[in-house]
Motif scaffolding. Structure first.
Motif, PDB file in Angstrom:
ATOM      1  N   GLY A   1       0.848  -1.388  -0.003  1.00  0.00           N
ATOM      2  CA  GLY A   1      -0.028   0.060   0.108  1.00  0.00           C
ATOM      3  C   GLY A   1       0.781   1.335  -0.054  1.00  0.00           C
ATOM      4  N   GLY A   2       2.178   0.930   0.127  1.00  0.00           N
ATOM      5  CA  GLY A   2       2.853   2.296   0.272  1.00  0.00           C
ATOM      6  C   GLY A   2       2.996   2.986  -1.379  1.00  0.00           C
ATOM      7  N   GLY A   3       3.573   4.344  -1.442  1.00  0.00           N
ATOM      8  CA  GLY A   3       3.568   4.792  -2.776  1.00  0.00           C
ATOM      9  C   GLY A   3       3.883   6.399  -2.511  1.00  0.00           C
ATOM     10  N   LEU A   4       3.663   7.026  -3.588  1.00  0.00           N
ATOM     11  CA  LEU A   4       3.983   8.514  -3.650  1.00  0.00           C
ATOM     12  C   LEU A   4       2.671   9.232  -3.680  1.00  0.00           C
ATOM     13  N   VAL A   5       2.473  10.196  -2.847  1.00  0.00           N
ATOM     14  CA  VAL A   5       1.321  10.854  -2.474  1.00  0.00           C
ATOM     15  C   VAL A   5       1.378  12.354  -2.359  1.00  0.00           C
ATOM     16  N   ARG A  54       4.740  16.101   4.536  1.00  0.00           N
ATOM     17  CA  ARG A  54       6.184  15.552   4.191  1.00  0.00           C
ATOM     18  C   ARG A  54       6.896  14.984   5.178  1.00  0.00           C
ATOM     19  N   GLU A  55       6.630  15.317   6.359  1.00  0.00           N
ATOM     20  CA  GLU A  55       7.512  14.652   7.409  1.00  0.00           C
ATOM     21  C   GLU A  55       6.736  13.223   7.598  1.00  0.00           C
ATOM     22  N   ASP A  56       6.123  12.567   7.175  1.00  0.00           N
ATOM     23  CA  ASP A  56       5.419  11.480   7.195  1.00  0.00           C
ATOM     24  C   ASP A  56       6.103  10.367   6.401  1.00  0.00           C
ATOM     25  N   THR A  57       7.138  10.848   5.323  1.00  0.00           N
ATOM     26  CA  THR A  57       7.787  10.296   4.561  1.00  0.00           C
ATOM     27  C   THR A  57       8.745   9.276   5.340  1.00  0.00           C
ATOM     28  N   ALA A  58       8.681   8.102   5.145  1.00  0.00           N
ATOM     29  CA  ALA A  58       9.584   7.007   5.631  1.00  0.00           C
ATOM     30  C   ALA A  58       9.242   5.693   5.110  1.00  0.00           C
ATOM     31  N   VAL A  59      10.101   4.855   5.550  1.00  0.00           N
ATOM     32  CA  VAL A  59       9.777   3.343   5.231  1.00  0.00           C
ATOM     33  C   VAL A  59       8.780   2.864   6.393  1.00  0.00           C
ATOM     34  N   TYR A  60       7.889   2.316   6.276  1.00  0.00           N
ATOM     35  CA  TYR A  60       6.843   1.729   7.168  1.00  0.00           C
ATOM     36  C   TYR A  60       7.025   0.320   7.562  1.00  0.00           C
ATOM     37  N   GLY A  90       7.932  -6.900   9.214  1.00  0.00           N
ATOM     38  CA  GLY A  90       7.885  -7.025   7.930  1.00  0.00           C
ATOM     39  C   GLY A  90       8.987  -6.714   7.000  1.00  0.00           C
ATOM     40  N   GLN A  91       8.969  -6.445   5.565  1.00  0.00           N
ATOM     41  CA  GLN A  91      10.087  -5.992   4.719  1.00  0.00           C
ATOM     42  C   GLN A  91      10.051  -4.488   4.643  1.00  0.00           C
ATOM     43  N   GLY A  92       8.834  -3.832   5.045  1.00  0.00           N
ATOM     44  CA  GLY A  92       8.938  -2.588   4.915  1.00  0.00           C
ATOM     45  C   GLY A  92       8.078  -2.129   3.563  1.00  0.00           C
ATOM     46  N   THR A  93       7.606  -0.877   3.788  1.00  0.00           N
ATOM     47  CA  THR A  93       6.831  -0.403   2.265  1.00  0.00           C
ATOM     48  C   THR A  93       7.212   1.206   2.333  1.00  0.00           C
ATOM     49  N   GLN A  94       7.632   1.635   1.387  1.00  0.00           N
ATOM     50  CA  GLN A  94       7.923   3.124   1.107  1.00  0.00           C
ATOM     51  C   GLN A  94       6.757   3.977   1.132  1.00  0.00           C
ATOM     52  N   VAL A  95       6.736   4.908   1.849  1.00  0.00           N
ATOM     53  CA  VAL A  95       5.773   6.018   1.700  1.00  0.00           C
ATOM     54  C   VAL A  95       6.468   7.403   1.572  1.00  0.00           C
ATOM     55  N   THR A  96       6.110   8.118   0.570  1.00  0.00           N
ATOM     56  CA  THR A  96       6.858   9.239   0.005  1.00  0.00           C
ATOM     57  C   THR A  96       5.726  10.388  -0.002  1.00  0.00           C
ATOM     58  N   VAL A  97       5.822  11.405   0.560  1.00  0.00           N
ATOM     59  CA  VAL A  97       4.810  12.659   0.599  1.00  0.00           C
ATOM     60  C   VAL A  97       5.465  13.861  -0.097  1.00  0.00           C
ATOM     61  N   SER A  98       4.745  14.098  -1.191  1.00  0.00           N
ATOM     62  CA  SER A  98       5.537  15.086  -1.907  1.00  0.00           C
ATOM     63  C   SER A  98       4.767  16.520  -1.567  1.00  0.00           C
ATOM     64  N   SER A  99       5.498  17.678  -1.780  1.00  0.00           N
ATOM     65  CA  SER A  99       4.771  19.037  -1.566  1.00  0.00           C
ATOM     66  C   SER A  99       4.083  19.459  -2.644  1.00  0.00           C
TER      67      SER A  99
END
Length: 115
Positions: free
Chosen positions: A8-12, A87-93, A106-115
């Motif tokens: 469910g991670g991704g760029l948002v 943007r501060e939420d950007t991390a591997v979850y 788990g192996q982690g899923t990347q969440v990237t929050v753009s401006s």
């Protein structure tokens, strides 16, 4: 083998929403506490949210009112609904399971929050 698989991670964009999912297999689920952690490279892994065996929840102050952790014992799933992302939420979850002396990640899923 015990497996925790996040998705469910991704760029948002900032202000957007994502829902992370974690599927647990290979071990009992309903009697385990489940947590979501996140980590930025170079930083310590930090606890974001947790849910107990009796469905009580707790959250880090930085995400209170924005994130919601839930679990579905029938499906061996735990979720993290993330709203009003910053943007501060950007991390591997990472999904985390704890039962007595058993700790699994788990192996982690990347969440990237753009401006």
């Amino acid at each position: 083998q015990v497996q925790l698989v996040e998705s469910g991670g991704g760029l948002v964009p900032a202000g957007g929403s994502l829902r992370l999912s974690c599927l647990v297999s290979g071990t009992r689920f309903s009697d385990a506490a489940m947590n979501w952690y996140r980590q930025v490279p170079g930083n310590q892994r930090e606890l974001v949210a947790g849910i107990s065996t009796d469905f009580m929840t707790h959250y880090d102050d930085s995400v209170k009112g924005r994130f919601t952790i839930t679990r579905d014992n029938a499906k061996n799933m735990v979720y993290l609904q993330m709203n009003s992302l910053k943007r501060e939420d950007t991390a591997v979850y990472y999904c985390n399971l704890v039962r007595w002396n058993l700790i699994k990640w788990g192996q982690g899923t990347q969440v990237t929050v753009s401006s």
